[in-house]
Design a protein around this motif. Structure first.
Motif, short mmCIF file in Angstrom:
data_model
loop_
_atom_site.label_atom_id
_atom_site.label_comp_id
_atom_site.label_asym_id
_atom_site.label_seq_id
_atom_site.Cartn_x
_atom_site.Cartn_y
_atom_site.Cartn_z
N MET A 318 0.87 -1.29 -0.01
CA MET A 318 -0.07 0.14 0.04
C MET A 318 0.90 1.18 0.00
SD MET A 318 -3.31 -0.89 2.35
CE MET A 318 -2.37 -1.80 3.76
N ASN A 321 2.11 1.71 -3.70
CA ASN A 321 1.00 2.30 -4.45
C ASN A 321 0.66 3.60 -4.26
OD1 ASN A 321 0.59 -0.08 -5.82
ND2 ASN A 321 -0.74 -0.99 -4.48
N GLU A 322 0.76 4.00 -2.86
CA GLU A 322 0.48 5.39 -2.73
C GLU A 322 1.60 6.39 -3.16
OE1 GLU A 322 -1.88 8.64 -0.71
OE2 GLU A 322 -2.17 7.05 -2.19
N ARG A 325 0.89 6.79 -6.69
CA ARG A 325 -0.23 7.57 -6.93
C ARG A 325 0.32 9.35 -7.10
NH1 ARG A 325 -3.67 10.87 -4.59
NH2 ARG A 325 -2.74 10.73 -2.43
N PHE A 379 -5.25 2.29 -0.46
CA PHE A 379 -5.20 0.96 -1.44
C PHE A 379 -5.55 -0.20 -0.33
CE2 PHE A 379 -2.93 4.20 -3.72
CZ PHE A 379 -3.15 3.82 -4.80
N SER A 384 -10.58 0.24 -1.64
CA SER A 384 -10.17 0.15 -3.28
C SER A 384 -11.46 -0.43 -4.01
CB SER A 384 -8.85 -0.76 -3.23
OG SER A 384 -7.88 -0.26 -2.84
N TYR A 392 -6.10 5.00 -11.50
CA TYR A 392 -5.01 4.69 -10.97
C TYR A 392 -4.40 4.01 -12.23
CZ TYR A 392 -0.99 3.06 -8.08
OH TYR A 392 0.43 2.96 -7.67
#
Length: 455
Positions: A318, A321-322, A325, A379, A384, A392
């Motif tokens: 997570m 992924n962030e 982003r 995430f 999600s 995304y």
């Protein structure tokens, strides 16, 4: 002043810009904020002009899906990619049609999940060697640029996994040369007038010297493999020994060079940038860093992470992924319409440049709560659920989704887990962090940190 929507042609709205150069000055001054601002002011389809060129910024996930996936056959690479060809040639990133399909087909087996799972030990071994060197930084409390370290690490990994070679001795020269060619290409893409490359300006001379360094390394890999005649089963062997199904011909050295140069760029530059932004964000958010450390302590207990640990390192995933982003390494994708199209209810003429910026869409408050905040929990499976697939898209989408996305995700998670359980990386006070949007999204001044060992 803005373009008014033409009811007859249904033209998207957008900024008027200057009479001659349009919005070029605004784009060159601060391209990220320019794109964010025009989306905020004019909506999810925006028309703007750079000199005589008209471009369309498309930001809604439905429309991005339309361009990259549903109607992808009506789109080809935008003209900006042509300015990468002197560097990347006709590799996987820049090629079209049968050339692209052939390259994708040849390379795909090298990135199958089963094959890349065998690379995990190489990834952690390279990370462990780097951490041994970092002990000196930690003991001396010495500041260093973690962006450079991530570039060096991911370059070593891509060479060892995909080319079965180690070019650690060349890493510094390769890194500096890539920086030169990326900036050169980015400047040419965003300029209305460019001088031919063979005119001996200082910029052209620096570019040619950097390109010669990269060519020397890449052609060296090719010649060494051909002379050995050994098929090691890696990506390099797949390319060197591949035969065309119809003609029986193999790739010539120039074709091999173009594909390997593309993997050089895409295979380490983007992952290194994602990692650099991750360390920056963790240093600014100690609460997130503490939770990450707690997960690593519980799952790993101080040992080196393995492929089988990744399923249990959910918060680590997570965090990555962030970070992608907020700072997607490949922050912009460009396409050109072949035939006229309709996007978001607006008419888009043929031969029009359509750009989609993950940096912009990832910050759209219609799809992300507190879009500027660093919140890895967004995430989680619960939060999600129901999120649009193209809200995304750090790896693009459709048939031309990044071929190495699973490789990159596995590599980055293993590296984060191994480093973050040993050290807390603290940003040097006063060091200015500023995104530098070139072909990839770097930090303009690097990311200067000091290390603090964890017990």
């Amino acid at each position: 002043m803005s373009y008014q929507t033409d009811r007859l042609q249904n033209t998207p709205p957008g900024p008027q810009g200057s009479p001659i150069i349009g919005s070029l000055a605004d784009l060159q001054k601060d391209s990220l904020n320019f794109l964010l601002n025009i989306r905020r002011e004019y909506g999810n389809v925006v028309r703007f002009r750079l000199g005589t060129r008209v471009l369309y910024l498309v930001s809604h996930p439905d429309d991005i899906k339309h361009v990259l996936q549903d109607n992808n056959k009506n789109y080809q690479k935008s003209p900006g990619y042509q300015k990468l060809e002197s560097f990347l040639g006709q590799g996987l990133l820049t090629s079209e049609g049968n050339v692209w399909r052939r390259s994708r087909k040849l390379m795909q087996p090298a990135f199958h999940r089963e094959r890349i799972s065998n690379f995990s030990e190489i990834m952690t071994d390279a990370t462990e060697k780097m951490l041994q060197r970092w002990q000196g930084f930690a003991e001396r409390r010495e500041a260093f640029n973690v962006s450079d370290e991530m570039m060096r690490l991911t370059l070593s990994i891509v060479c060892r996994t995909l080319f079965t070679t180690d070019i650690s001795d060349e890493a510094s020269d390769v890194g500096k040369s890539l920086t030169v060619v990326l900036k050169y290409a980015s400047d040419r893409i965003s300029s209305l007038f460019v001088l031919p490359e063979n005119i001996p300006t200082p910029e052209n001379i620096r570019y040619q010297q950097a390109l010669s360094t990269l060519d020397r390394v890449v052609y060296g890999l090719i010649n060494e493999r051909k002379q050995s005649g050994e098929d090691t089963g890696d990506l390099l062997s797949m390319l060197v020994f591949a035969r065309d199904e119809e003609t029986g011909e193999s790739m010539n050295d120039k074709q091999l060079r173009d594909e390997i140069m593309t993997i050089f760029l895409a295979g380490h530059e983007t992952t290194a940038n994602a990692l650099s932004w991750t360390w920056y964000l963790l240093s600014k958010h100690p609460d997130v860093e503490r939770r990450l450390s707690a997960e690593l302590k519980e799952v790993l207990g101080g040992r080196v992470p393995t492929l089988f640990d990744l399923k249990n390192l959910q918060y680590t995933s997570m965090v990555l992924n962030e970070a992608m982003r907020l700072y997607p390494p490949a922050w912009e994708v460009g396409r050109e319409t072949i035939n006229a199209d309709k996007i978001g209810g607006y008419d888009i003429p043929s031969n029009s440049t359509v750009i989609m910026s993950s940096y912009v869409t990832h910050r759209n408050p219609d799809f992300w709560d507190n879009p500027e905040g660093f919140d890895p929990e967004r995430f989680s499976p619960e939060r999600s659920t129901g999120r649009h697939q193209y809200a995304y898209f750090p790896f693009g989408g459709g048939p031309r989704t990044c071929i190495g996305n699973n490789f990159a995700l596995m590599e980055a998670q293993l590296i984060i887990a191994d480093i973050a359980q040993r050290y807390r990386l603290e940003l040097v006070p006063g060091h200015v962090i500023e995104p530098q949007p070139m072909i990839t999204l770097r930090s303009r001044n690097g990311v200067l940190v000091t290390l603090h060992a964890k017990s």
